[in-house]
Design a protein around this motif. Structure first.
Motif, PDB file in Angstrom:
ATOM      1  N   TYR A 112       0.765  -1.182   0.011  1.00 49.87           N
ATOM      2  CA  TYR A 112      -0.171   0.180  -0.087  1.00 49.87           C
ATOM      3  C   TYR A 112       1.170   1.048   0.002  1.00 49.87           C
ATOM      4  O   TYR A 112       2.017   1.222   0.672  1.00 49.87           O
ATOM      5  N   GLY A 113       0.469   2.228  -0.585  1.00 44.95           N
ATOM      6  CA  GLY A 113       1.277   3.637  -0.889  1.00 44.95           C
ATOM      7  C   GLY A 113       1.105   4.574   0.223  1.00 44.95           C
ATOM      8  O   GLY A 113       1.990   5.412   0.412  1.00 44.95           O
ATOM      9  N   HIS A 114      -0.076   4.868   0.741  1.00 45.70           N
ATOM     10  CA  HIS A 114      -0.372   5.908   1.441  1.00 45.70           C
ATOM     11  C   HIS A 114      -1.089   5.364   2.702  1.00 45.70           C
ATOM     12  O   HIS A 114      -1.877   4.427   2.664  1.00 45.70           O
ATOM     13  N   LEU A 115      -1.289   6.171   3.805  1.00 46.93           N
ATOM     14  CA  LEU A 115      -2.000   5.983   4.985  1.00 46.93           C
ATOM     15  C   LEU A 115      -2.912   7.175   5.416  1.00 46.93           C
ATOM     16  O   LEU A 115      -2.411   8.423   5.273  1.00 46.93           O
ATOM     17  N   VAL A 116      -4.012   7.261   5.488  1.00 45.89           N
ATOM     18  CA  VAL A 116      -4.866   8.287   5.664  1.00 45.89           C
ATOM     19  C   VAL A 116      -5.359   8.062   7.215  1.00 45.89           C
ATOM     20  O   VAL A 116      -5.911   7.171   7.803  1.00 45.89           O
ATOM     21  N   ALA A 117      -5.610   9.172   7.872  1.00 50.89           N
ATOM     22  CA  ALA A 117      -6.253   9.319   9.332  1.00 50.89           C
ATOM     23  C   ALA A 117      -7.125  10.411   9.361  1.00 50.89           C
ATOM     24  O   ALA A 117      -7.103  11.311   8.744  1.00 50.89           O
ATOM     25  N   TYR A 118      -8.430   9.933  10.028  1.00 57.24           N
ATOM     26  CA  TYR A 118      -9.272  10.949  10.491  1.00 57.24           C
ATOM     27  C   TYR A 118      -8.789  11.985  11.606  1.00 57.24           C
ATOM     28  O   TYR A 118      -7.853  11.451  12.264  1.00 57.24           O
TER      29      TYR A 118
END
Length: 293
Positions: free
Chosen positions: A31-37
């Motif tokens: 996976y290339g990126h990480l998203v956070a709320y």
């Protein structure tokens, strides 16, 4: 299409070793990126019988800027907030925090921003809720100047920077500012001033119609819909039919909605450990390898 994951904030716990293992496993899976709320405070709903918000005081949220500093030391993932509730935060401080993350990641940071909905949180942070739309536009203009000019002299309706600047400056000048939103006013604002869109619409008839309207707003703003980046979100728990349906839905974001990015959300599947989230992400990666090529 660039495929990333949503950090399972609500189900992540506070075991630092488990979080470390999760982050490194996400990268190793490809996976290339990480998203956070983002949420700073949750309201106590026991005294608010009419509460309709998605989260409350029982919902767990790691603070994205601080958490991303930890993630940047452990991985080479691109990091993206989706989204920081910008109008409830001080603009110059956000500029500083974002610049630091951009440095720590070597320019692999996207600042996703949005308006938010939690009036309790706004009040506690000392910010006005009712004018957040217009303030956010001024905030974005100021952020971009702070990231590109060593010394800024800015006088706006809500901000004053008197011949001052950030040091060190970010790698990206400016840092990409992506926006979230789904109502028509938000779509038009995103088309005018954002560098990318965190879309919430599934690839169904309504989603396709919304995407077409949005691309029309891009054209009205003098921008090229063919090159404007859009990130879709496949929330696996909301897709009926199991892993095969997950992959079909993900492919529809690429093929039907023509998204440039995709984030995979594993929350809501009943997982009780971060290792279980990783197992699900591995299954998705194996079944949808064509999305990763």
């Amino acid at each position: 299409m660039r495929v990333g994951v949503v950090f399972p904030q609500l189900e992540s716990g506070d075991d630092v070793a488990a979080i470390r293992d999760y982050l490194q496993a996400v990268e190793q899976l490809g996976y290339g990126h990480l998203v956070a709320y983002d949420h700073v405070l949750g309201a106590d709903t026991t005294t608010r019988p009419g509460w309709k918000g998605a989260y409350d005081a029982k919902a767990s949220f790691h603070e994205p800027f601080t958490f991303f500093g930890f993630a940047a030391a452990l991985t080479r993932l691109e990091l993206a907030t989706s989204v920081i509730v910008l109008p409830q935060r001080q603009t110059a401080l956000v500029a500083k925090q974002a610049a630091e993350l951009d440095i720590l990641t070597g320019g692999r940071f996207r600042l996703g921003v949005g308006l938010g909905w939690n009036t309790v949180e706004y009040e506690a942070l000392g910010m006005k809720f009712t004018n957040r739309n217009k303030r956010m536009e001024e905030q974005i203009a100021l952020l971009r100047r702070l990231w590109t000019e060593p010394v800024v002299d800015f006088t706006g309706r809500w901000h004053r920077v008197d011949r001052a600047g950030l040091n060190p400056m970010p790698v990206q000048r400016p840092i990409p500012v992506w926006m979230g939103g789904s109502v028509e006013e938000a779509l038009k604002r995103i088309a005018r001033i954002a560098d990318g869109w965190f879309a919430q619409h599934p690839p169904d008839e309504n989603g396709r119609a919304t995407f077409e309207r949005f691309r029309g707003y891009l054209r009205e703003a003098g921008r090229d819909p063919a090159t404007f980046p859009i990130e879709g979100r496949v929330s696996l728990a909301r897709v009926t039919g199991g892993p095969d349906a997950w992959v079909r839905t993900a492919r529809a974001f690429r093929d039907d909605l023509r998204c440039t990015h995709l984030e995979v959300n594993t929350m809501g599947l009943g997982h009780t450990t971060l290792a279980q989230h990783v197992t699900t992400l591995e299954r998705f990666r194996d079944d949808a390898r064509d999305l990763f090529s």
